[in-house]
Design a protein around this motif. Sequence first.
Motif, PDB file in Angstrom:
ATOM      1  N   GLN A 156       0.837  -1.198   0.000  1.00  0.00           N
ATOM      2  CA  GLN A 156       0.000   0.000   0.000  1.00  0.00           C
ATOM      3  C   GLN A 156       0.874   1.251   0.000  1.00  0.00           C
ATOM      4  O   GLN A 156       1.846   1.335   0.751  1.00  0.00           O
ATOM      5  CB  GLN A 156      -0.925   0.009   1.219  1.00  0.00           C
ATOM      6  N   ALA A 157       0.496   2.216  -0.816  1.00  0.00           N
ATOM      7  CA  ALA A 157       1.267   3.454  -0.933  1.00  0.00           C
ATOM      8  C   ALA A 157       1.369   4.183   0.403  1.00  0.00           C
ATOM      9  O   ALA A 157       2.400   4.769   0.714  1.00  0.00           O
ATOM     10  CB  ALA A 157       0.634   4.360  -1.985  1.00  0.00           C
ATOM     11  N   ARG A 158       0.309   4.125   1.196  1.00  0.00           N
ATOM     12  CA  ARG A 158       0.322   4.854   2.471  1.00  0.00           C
ATOM     13  C   ARG A 158       1.321   4.262   3.471  1.00  0.00           C
ATOM     14  O   ARG A 158       1.639   4.888   4.469  1.00  0.00           O
ATOM     15  CB  ARG A 158      -1.080   4.910   3.067  1.00  0.00           C
ATOM     16  N   SER A 173       0.323  -0.078  -8.859  1.00  0.00           N
ATOM     17  CA  SER A 173      -1.122  -0.281  -8.724  1.00  0.00           C
ATOM     18  C   SER A 173      -1.881   0.382  -9.870  1.00  0.00           C
ATOM     19  O   SER A 173      -2.901  -0.132 -10.336  1.00  0.00           O
ATOM     20  CB  SER A 173      -1.620   0.226  -7.368  1.00  0.00           C
ATOM     21  N   THR A 174      -1.377   1.501 -10.365  1.00  0.00           N
ATOM     22  CA  THR A 174      -2.023   2.172 -11.482  1.00  0.00           C
ATOM     23  C   THR A 174      -1.922   1.330 -12.746  1.00  0.00           C
ATOM     24  O   THR A 174      -2.858   1.309 -13.557  1.00  0.00           O
ATOM     25  CB  THR A 174      -1.422   3.573 -11.697  1.00  0.00           C
ATOM     26  N   ALA A 175      -0.837   0.607 -12.922  1.00  0.00           N
ATOM     27  CA  ALA A 175      -0.705  -0.289 -14.073  1.00  0.00           C
ATOM     28  C   ALA A 175      -1.789  -1.366 -14.051  1.00  0.00           C
ATOM     29  O   ALA A 175      -2.355  -1.726 -15.092  1.00  0.00           O
ATOM     30  CB  ALA A 175       0.689  -0.923 -14.100  1.00  0.00           C
ATOM     31  N   GLN A 211      -0.839  15.824  -0.856  1.00  0.00           N
ATOM     32  CA  GLN A 211      -2.036  14.995  -0.835  1.00  0.00           C
ATOM     33  C   GLN A 211      -2.451  14.686  -2.272  1.00  0.00           C
ATOM     34  O   GLN A 211      -2.319  15.525  -3.166  1.00  0.00           O
ATOM     35  CB  GLN A 211      -3.165  15.714  -0.111  1.00  0.00           C
ATOM     36  N   PHE A 212      -2.963  13.482  -2.494  1.00  0.00           N
ATOM     37  CA  PHE A 212      -3.450  13.073  -3.812  1.00  0.00           C
ATOM     38  C   PHE A 212      -4.675  13.906  -4.171  1.00  0.00           C
ATOM     39  O   PHE A 212      -5.605  14.042  -3.378  1.00  0.00           O
ATOM     40  CB  PHE A 212      -3.798  11.581  -3.790  1.00  0.00           C
ATOM     41  N   PRO A 244     -10.424   2.527  -5.924  1.00  0.00           N
ATOM     42  CA  PRO A 244      -9.870   1.528  -4.995  1.00  0.00           C
ATOM     43  C   PRO A 244      -9.400   2.099  -3.663  1.00  0.00           C
ATOM     44  O   PRO A 244      -9.121   1.338  -2.737  1.00  0.00           O
ATOM     45  CB  PRO A 244      -8.700   0.927  -5.776  1.00  0.00           C
ATOM     46  N   LEU A 245      -9.316   3.421  -3.554  1.00  0.00           N
ATOM     47  CA  LEU A 245      -8.919   4.064  -2.286  1.00  0.00           C
ATOM     48  C   LEU A 245      -7.608   3.507  -1.753  1.00  0.00           C
ATOM     49  O   LEU A 245      -7.443   3.322  -0.544  1.00  0.00           O
ATOM     50  CB  LEU A 245     -10.033   3.915  -1.232  1.00  0.00           C
ATOM     51  N   ASP A 246      -6.662   3.270  -2.633  1.00  0.00           N
ATOM     52  CA  ASP A 246      -5.405   2.644  -2.212  1.00  0.00           C
ATOM     53  C   ASP A 246      -4.241   3.613  -2.056  1.00  0.00           C
ATOM     54  O   ASP A 246      -3.171   3.226  -1.621  1.00  0.00           O
ATOM     55  CB  ASP A 246      -5.022   1.541  -3.203  1.00  0.00           C
TER      56      ASP A 246
END
Length: 166
Positions: free
Chosen positions: A63-65, A80-82, A132-133, A162-164
């Motif tokens: 997870q990125a976070r 994850s974007t791929a 922030q995204f 996906p809120l990832d």
Amino acid sequence: MTGRQLGLTIGISVIVLFAVFWVGATIWFFGDGNPDRLEDREWVADAEARCAEARDVLDRLPQAREAASTEERAGQIEASTAVLADMTADLAAFAPGGEDGELVGLWLRSWETYIGDRLAHAEALRAGEDRQFRVSVERGEGVDALLDAFADRNRMPSCGDPLDIG
């Protein structure tokens, strides 16, 4: 009829009309008559299955976070974007025709925008900008909200944001 009885009657009438309005609006919004609801329910089932596969892959990725650095976070977002880009390409490859195809096309364009937002965020992280995204706004709403609304209205819960990223 006294003034008090008249006021009570008007008040009750307003409450009843208000309730009828919201019940009607809810049925229209969530019911089968919603203009965003796809008629091709087989496509919807196939799309949900493909989105669920992508979600399973995302669940197995770091997870990125939880990244220790912005560079690591950028790499995780790109990975994850791929997965999401592959998912949307697959959905586009078997998109329905007609009016359903037009709706799916709009939704997939929102996905393309969202994917671009994710990649721009990863690029900013690589450039040292720890922010922030942020998502683009389309048709007056954040693109993530549009993705979720279409997925919800068509009962494709795995096909929303996906809120990832966090």
